[in-house]
Design an enzyme around this catalytic site. Structure first.
Site, mmCIF file in Angstrom:
data_model
loop_
_atom_site.group_PDB
_atom_site.id
_atom_site.type_symbol
_atom_site.label_atom_id
_atom_site.label_comp_id
_atom_site.label_asym_id
_atom_site.label_seq_id
_atom_site.Cartn_x
_atom_site.Cartn_y
_atom_site.Cartn_z
ATOM 1 N N LYS A 244 0.809 -1.214 0.000
ATOM 2 C CA LYS A 244 0.000 0.000 0.000
ATOM 3 C C LYS A 244 0.843 1.265 0.000
ATOM 4 O O LYS A 244 2.042 1.253 0.307
ATOM 5 C CB LYS A 244 -0.994 -0.033 1.157
ATOM 6 C CG LYS A 244 -2.156 -0.958 0.788
ATOM 7 C CD LYS A 244 -3.354 -0.830 1.657
ATOM 8 C CE LYS A 244 -4.457 -1.731 1.074
ATOM 9 N NZ LYS A 244 -5.550 -1.953 2.026
ATOM 10 N N ARG B 26 -3.671 -9.828 5.012
ATOM 11 C CA ARG B 26 -4.049 -9.888 3.590
ATOM 12 C C ARG B 26 -2.853 -9.423 2.763
ATOM 13 O O ARG B 26 -2.489 -8.253 2.838
ATOM 14 C CB ARG B 26 -5.278 -8.995 3.382
ATOM 15 C CG ARG B 26 -5.837 -9.014 1.978
ATOM 16 C CD ARG B 26 -7.041 -8.084 1.887
ATOM 17 N NE ARG B 26 -7.590 -8.037 0.544
ATOM 18 C CZ ARG B 26 -7.089 -7.275 -0.420
ATOM 19 N NH1 ARG B 26 -6.068 -6.486 -0.190
ATOM 20 N NH2 ARG B 26 -7.636 -7.296 -1.621
HETATM 21 C C1 7PM Z 1 -6.277 -0.656 -5.909
HETATM 22 C C2 7PM Z 1 -6.359 0.065 -4.713
HETATM 23 C C3 7PM Z 1 -6.337 -2.024 -5.940
HETATM 24 C C4 7PM Z 1 -6.544 -0.615 -3.533
HETATM 25 C C5 7PM Z 1 -6.493 -2.687 -4.753
HETATM 26 C C6 7PM Z 1 -6.600 -1.976 -3.564
HETATM 27 C C7 7PM Z 1 -8.333 -4.284 1.475
HETATM 28 C C8 7PM Z 1 -9.392 -5.074 1.041
HETATM 29 C C9 7PM Z 1 -8.449 -4.133 -0.653
HETATM 30 C C10 7PM Z 1 -8.066 -4.176 2.869
HETATM 31 C C11 7PM Z 1 -9.910 -5.678 3.188
HETATM 32 C C12 7PM Z 1 -5.452 -3.433 -2.047
HETATM 33 C C13 7PM Z 1 -6.723 -2.664 -2.263
HETATM 34 N N1 7PM Z 1 -7.741 -3.711 0.403
HETATM 35 N N2 7PM Z 1 -10.169 -5.777 1.881
HETATM 36 N N3 7PM Z 1 -9.447 -4.978 -0.294
HETATM 37 N N4 7PM Z 1 -8.880 -4.899 3.682
HETATM 38 N N5 7PM Z 1 -10.657 -6.348 4.062
HETATM 39 O O1 7PM Z 1 -4.421 -2.732 -1.867
HETATM 40 O O2 7PM Z 1 -7.165 -3.468 3.344
HETATM 41 O O3 7PM Z 1 -5.410 -4.650 -2.115
HETATM 42 S S1 7PM Z 1 -8.172 -3.684 -2.277
#
Ligand code: 7PM
Length: 282
Positions: free
Chosen positions: A227, A261
């Site tokens: 992130k 995750r």
């Molecule tokens: C673009 C921006 C693609 C952000 C993907 C993302 C989480 C989640 C995501 C989290 C839970 C990523 C995010 N992040 N579900 N889904 N917690 N529960 O970086 O932090 O994977 S998508």
């Protein structure tokens, strides 16, 4: 909170476990859409990747068909169903792993549960019309997450009086609403929502204060992998955030998170094994 029942599979959460991220989106920032060709899911490629993650030690795979990238365009329900359901079916058929679906759509929740999903992961915490009713009917564990604003605009100007208080107020009030609606308390997981309407400083504070979230008594999921907080601290592009992501996962585990995750399953599992060895030697 040791054992969580996820449909026909169980998860032992007495120690932190790894959830591998399986995106089935064309614009996913982390896999470049390798698993999608002309909008269709390449099931063999998806399964190979899923199998690798399971071999590497993931106990959960998180399947998502909607990009939550800041500014991403919304995906139709039909498109999301076409992306996600064949993947859930294939993984359920071939692998012994808990399948989580990353969705806000009630139709996808219902179809995914029928196809073998064991956990519902909704970044919008079942706030979309019909989502809470669908989740209740599925009778699966659910993960609720804090987000300020919506994915299109959340990173414009995140602001809080106290980010920890606001995150906790939201998660606890939402957890109560879920229980009133008919979701068992033992089926609720909390997630502070790293990167969802938060500046780097907010995210760092939420890492430090993770024990406050854990103290509420629900299992906590932490998603920090690759992130932007890691990118901004280390000044690294998304492909160069492995060391930062492992460090973040370990800090989250130390703070009491039970589900991590991550994109990089093997490396995170090794880090957790080492941490485990140290804590067991106390
Ligand atoms: C673009 C921006 C693609 C952000 C993907 C993302 C989480 C989640 C995501 C989290 C839970 C990523 C995010 N992040 N579900 N889904 N917690 N529960 O970086 O932090 O994977 S998508």
């Amino acid at each position: 909170m040791p054992v969580l029942t996820c449909g026909d599979r169980t998860l032992d959460l007495s120690e932190p476990v790894v959830m591998g991220i399986m995106n089935a989106t064309p614009d996913s920032f982390s896999d470049g859409g390798q698993l999608l060709h002309q909008g269709r899911v390449d099931l063999d490629a998806v399964l190979a990747r899923a199998e690798q993650m399971v071999d590497d030690g993931a106990l959960i795979l998180d399947v998502g068909g909607e990009s939550t990238r800041p500014g991403a365009s919304p995906v139709s329900v039909d498109e999301e169903l076409q992306r996600v359901i064949p993947v859930v079916e294939a993984i359920a058929r071939e692998l012994d792993v808990v399948i989580s679906v990353d969705t806000s759509s009630p139709e996808v929740m219902t179809a995914a549960a029928a196809a073998g999903a064991g956990l519902l992961n909704d970044i919008r915490s079942f706030e979309k019309a019909g989502a809470l009713q669908a989740a209740v009917a599925c009778q699966l564990p659910v993960c609720i997450m804090h987000m300020q604003g919506d994915p299109q605009t959340m990173q414009d100007k995140p602001a809080y009086d106290s980010v920890v208080d606001e995150v906790m107020d939201y998660l606890l009030s939402r957890a109560s609403q879920l229980q009133v609606a008919g979701i068992a308390k033992e089926h609720i997981l909390l997630d502070p929502g790293y990167g969802f309407g938060k500046t780097p400083a907010h995210n760092l504070q939420l890492i430090n204060r993770l024990p406050d979230v854990v103290a509420a008594g629900f299992p906590v999921l932490a998603g920090l992998s690759r992130k932007s907080v890691i990118g901004s601290v280390l000044n690294r592009n998304v492909d160069d955030r492995l060391a930062g992501s492992i460090s973040a996962a370990l800090l989250a585990a130390q703070g009491g998170a039970k589900i991590l995750r991550v994109h990089d399953v093997a490396e995170t599992v090794d880090a957790l094994r080492f941490w485990r060895a140290v804590t067991s030697a106390r």
